[in-house]
Scaffold this motif. Structure first.
Motif, PDB file in Angstrom:
ATOM      1  N   ARG A   1       0.644  -1.461   0.052  1.00  0.00           N
ATOM      2  CA  ARG A   1      -0.050  -0.595  -0.029  1.00  0.00           C
ATOM      3  C   ARG A   1       0.862   1.052   0.219  1.00  0.00           C
ATOM      4  NH1 ARG A   1      -4.053  -0.613   5.549  1.00  0.00           N
ATOM      5  NH2 ARG A   1      -2.159  -1.448   5.361  1.00  0.00           N
ATOM      6  N   LEU A   2       0.363   2.438  -0.597  1.00  0.00           N
ATOM      7  CA  LEU A   2       0.976   2.761  -0.952  1.00  0.00           C
ATOM      8  C   LEU A   2       1.018   3.904   0.174  1.00  0.00           C
ATOM      9  CD1 LEU A   2       3.074   4.760  -2.692  1.00  0.00           C
ATOM     10  CD2 LEU A   2       1.609   6.206  -4.757  1.00  0.00           C
ATOM     11  N   ILE A   3       2.228   5.305   0.852  1.00  0.00           N
ATOM     12  CA  ILE A   3       2.098   5.663   1.921  1.00  0.00           C
ATOM     13  C   ILE A   3       2.550   7.162   0.856  1.00  0.00           C
ATOM     14  CG2 ILE A   3       3.121   6.589   4.059  1.00  0.00           C
ATOM     15  CD1 ILE A   3       4.324   3.700   4.480  1.00  0.00           C
ATOM     16  N   HIS A   4       3.378   7.602   0.593  1.00  0.00           N
ATOM     17  CA  HIS A   4       3.271   9.073   0.123  1.00  0.00           C
ATOM     18  C   HIS A   4       4.558   8.631  -0.741  1.00  0.00           C
ATOM     19  CE1 HIS A   4       2.363  11.668   3.123  1.00  0.00           C
ATOM     20  NE2 HIS A   4       2.825  11.448   4.265  1.00  0.00           N
ATOM     21  N   TYR A   5       4.576   9.322  -1.612  1.00  0.00           N
ATOM     22  CA  TYR A   5       4.933   9.823  -3.420  1.00  0.00           C
ATOM     23  C   TYR A   5       5.413  10.610  -3.518  1.00  0.00           C
ATOM     24  CZ  TYR A   5       1.508  10.657  -5.836  1.00  0.00           C
ATOM     25  OH  TYR A   5       0.071  11.268  -6.372  1.00  0.00           O
ATOM     26  N   SER A   6       7.103  10.763  -4.813  1.00  0.00           N
ATOM     27  CA  SER A   6       7.403  11.933  -4.726  1.00  0.00           C
ATOM     28  C   SER A   6       8.030  12.205  -6.882  1.00  0.00           C
ATOM     29  CB  SER A   6       8.632  12.823  -4.297  1.00  0.00           C
ATOM     30  OG  SER A   6       9.683  13.885  -4.836  1.00  0.00           O
TER      31      SER A   6
ATOM     32  N   VAL B   1      -2.561   5.404   2.796  1.00  0.00           N
ATOM     33  CA  VAL B   1      -2.585   5.344   4.078  1.00  0.00           C
ATOM     34  C   VAL B   1      -1.707   6.602   4.306  1.00  0.00           C
ATOM     35  CG1 VAL B   1      -3.466   3.066   3.741  1.00  0.00           C
ATOM     36  CG2 VAL B   1      -0.733   3.339   3.002  1.00  0.00           C
ATOM     37  N   PRO B   2      -2.208   7.503   3.810  1.00  0.00           N
ATOM     38  CA  PRO B   2      -0.856   8.526   4.261  1.00  0.00           C
ATOM     39  C   PRO B   2      -0.964   9.167   5.967  1.00  0.00           C
ATOM     40  CG  PRO B   2      -2.840   9.534   3.371  1.00  0.00           C
ATOM     41  CD  PRO B   2      -2.204   8.216   3.794  1.00  0.00           C
ATOM     42  N   ASN B   3      -2.187   9.078   6.767  1.00  0.00           N
ATOM     43  CA  ASN B   3      -1.704   8.576   7.817  1.00  0.00           C
ATOM     44  C   ASN B   3      -1.164   8.552   9.834  1.00  0.00           C
ATOM     45  OD1 ASN B   3      -4.013  10.711   6.900  1.00  0.00           O
ATOM     46  ND2 ASN B   3      -6.090   9.377   7.930  1.00  0.00           N
ATOM     47  N   GLY B   4      -0.372   9.230   9.606  1.00  0.00           N
ATOM     48  CA  GLY B   4       0.510   8.850  10.215  1.00  0.00           C
ATOM     49  C   GLY B   4       2.357   9.559   9.944  1.00  0.00           C
ATOM     50  N   TYR B   5       1.889   9.377   9.049  1.00  0.00           N
ATOM     51  CA  TYR B   5       3.302   9.018   7.891  1.00  0.00           C
ATOM     52  C   TYR B   5       3.915  10.851   7.708  1.00  0.00           C
ATOM     53  CZ  TYR B   5       2.164   4.660   8.206  1.00  0.00           C
ATOM     54  OH  TYR B   5       2.190   3.262   8.576  1.00  0.00           O
ATOM     55  N   ASN B   6       5.468  11.599   7.185  1.00  0.00           N
ATOM     56  CA  ASN B   6       5.579  12.801   6.893  1.00  0.00           C
ATOM     57  C   ASN B   6       6.393  12.359   6.129  1.00  0.00           C
ATOM     58  OD1 ASN B   6       3.538  14.388   7.876  1.00  0.00           O
ATOM     59  ND2 ASN B   6       4.722  15.505   9.204  1.00  0.00           N
TER      60      ASN B   6
ATOM     61  N   LEU C   1      10.947   8.668   5.433  1.00  0.00           N
ATOM     62  CA  LEU C   1       9.843   8.669   5.843  1.00  0.00           C
ATOM     63  C   LEU C   1       9.874   8.690   7.769  1.00  0.00           C
ATOM     64  CD1 LEU C   1       6.465   7.610   4.994  1.00  0.00           C
ATOM     65  CD2 LEU C   1       7.504   5.410   5.863  1.00  0.00           C
ATOM     66  N   ARG C   2       8.995   9.866   8.336  1.00  0.00           N
ATOM     67  CA  ARG C   2       8.651  10.022   9.565  1.00  0.00           C
ATOM     68  C   ARG C   2       7.556   9.500  10.044  1.00  0.00           C
ATOM     69  NH1 ARG C   2      10.731  14.176   6.626  1.00  0.00           N
ATOM     70  NH2 ARG C   2      12.800  15.585   7.190  1.00  0.00           N
ATOM     71  N   LEU C   3       7.725   8.809  10.667  1.00  0.00           N
ATOM     72  CA  LEU C   3       6.277   8.329  12.108  1.00  0.00           C
ATOM     73  C   LEU C   3       6.346   9.415  12.667  1.00  0.00           C
ATOM     74  CD1 LEU C   3       7.437   5.649  10.753  1.00  0.00           C
ATOM     75  CD2 LEU C   3       6.428   4.631  12.286  1.00  0.00           C
ATOM     76  N   LEU C   4       5.046   9.612  12.801  1.00  0.00           N
ATOM     77  CA  LEU C   4       5.808  10.565  13.919  1.00  0.00           C
ATOM     78  C   LEU C   4       5.404  10.809  15.358  1.00  0.00           C
ATOM     79  CD1 LEU C   4       2.832  13.209  11.210  1.00  0.00           C
ATOM     80  CD2 LEU C   4       5.870  13.707  11.738  1.00  0.00           C
ATOM     81  N   SER C   5       4.350   9.683  15.745  1.00  0.00           N
ATOM     82  CA  SER C   5       3.433   9.579  17.330  1.00  0.00           C
ATOM     83  C   SER C   5       3.182   7.486  17.342  1.00  0.00           C
ATOM     84  CB  SER C   5       2.901   9.679  17.584  1.00  0.00           C
ATOM     85  OG  SER C   5       2.465   8.891  18.925  1.00  0.00           O
ATOM     86  N   ALA C   6       4.253   6.612  16.601  1.00  0.00           N
ATOM     87  CA  ALA C   6       4.471   5.497  16.644  1.00  0.00           C
ATOM     88  C   ALA C   6       3.070   5.065  16.874  1.00  0.00           C
ATOM     89  CB  ALA C   6       5.277   4.651  16.534  1.00  0.00           C
ATOM     90  N   ALA C   7       2.170   3.787  16.719  1.00  0.00           N
ATOM     91  CA  ALA C   7       0.894   3.033  17.292  1.00  0.00           C
ATOM     92  C   ALA C   7       1.727   1.603  16.329  1.00  0.00           C
ATOM     93  CB  ALA C   7      -0.045   3.572  16.875  1.00  0.00           C
TER      94      ALA C   7
END
Lengths: 110, 118
Positions: free
Chosen positions: B44-49, B60-65, B76-82
């Protein structure tokens, strides 16, 4: 992925048989249709791709066929061997990104 | 060429911790992307450039920067891991779209990062 359907999800064949996996997509603007193979514990790797100006492409025992009107493309593996056992993914584009199907686990028994 | 290099290979985090998964490529690819792989869910694709300075959300971008300050790197940054972010993460790159507005180049994958969030 959304709007990408891959069938079947699992496929078991005897060595030497053929295997066919089908992928249906929704973006009518797509013009590039790849298949990836992922062996257990490894990264996905491209095995064959086709562009929309041709209907079929073959590379030794592997072929891909495309039906743009019906929006589906298929992977064909002939004379299957145990080393073909892996998970296969189609990945049609949606705009400027590749969206993967959920995968087909192919098991080839000798 | 090293291809696509991901670090670390394994990581264990506690819920709420943050971290950055690193991805670098030396093939001068304009396009870079992050996928997560979970059993039965495919990739599943999170982010792309599509190039330096440009990023976009995937499925599925939520929770990632992400950011793309150079052609070579796409962290790829996880802001507050779950615990729901426990997964195998793959970075992949390719040449940018050539001759069209739709994606049309083969992806080259890194070896993946296995992340566990407890």
């Amino acid at each position: 992925g959304e709007n990408v359907e891959q069938h079947p999800s699992t496929l078991s064949v005897q060595e030497g048989d053929s295997a066919v996996i089908k992928c249906t997509y929704s973006d009518s603007a797509s013009n590039y249709f790849p298949w990836y193979k992922q062996e257990l514990g490894k990264r996905p790797q491209l095995i064959i791709d086709i562009r929309s100006n041709v209907g079929e492409k073959k590379d030794q025992r592997i072929a891909v066929t495309l039906n743009k009107t019906a929006k589906h493309f298929s992977l064909h593996i002939t004379e299957t061997q145990p080393e073909d056992s892996a998970v296969y993914f189609c990945a049609p584009p949606r705009g400027t990104a590749l969206i993967f199907g959920k995968g087909t686990t192919l098991s080839v028994s000798s | 060429n090293a291809g696509v290099t991901q670090t670390p290979k394994f990581q264990v985090l506690k819920t709420g911790q943050s971290m950055t998964l690193q991805c670098a490529q030396d093939m001068n690819h304009e396009y870079m992307s992050w996928y997560r792989q979970d059993p039965g869910m495919g990739l599943r694709l999170i982010h792309y450039s599509v190039g330096a300075g440009i990023t976009d959300q995937g499925e599925v971008p939520n929770g990632y920067n992400v950011s793309r300050s150079t052609t070579e790197d796409f962290p790829l940054r996880l802001l507050s891991a779950a615990p729901s972010q426990t997964s195998v993460y793959f970075c992949a790159s390719s040449y940018s779209n050539r001759g069209g507005s739709s994606y049309n180049s083969p992806l080259h994958f890194g070896n993946g990062t296995r992340l566990t969030v407890t």
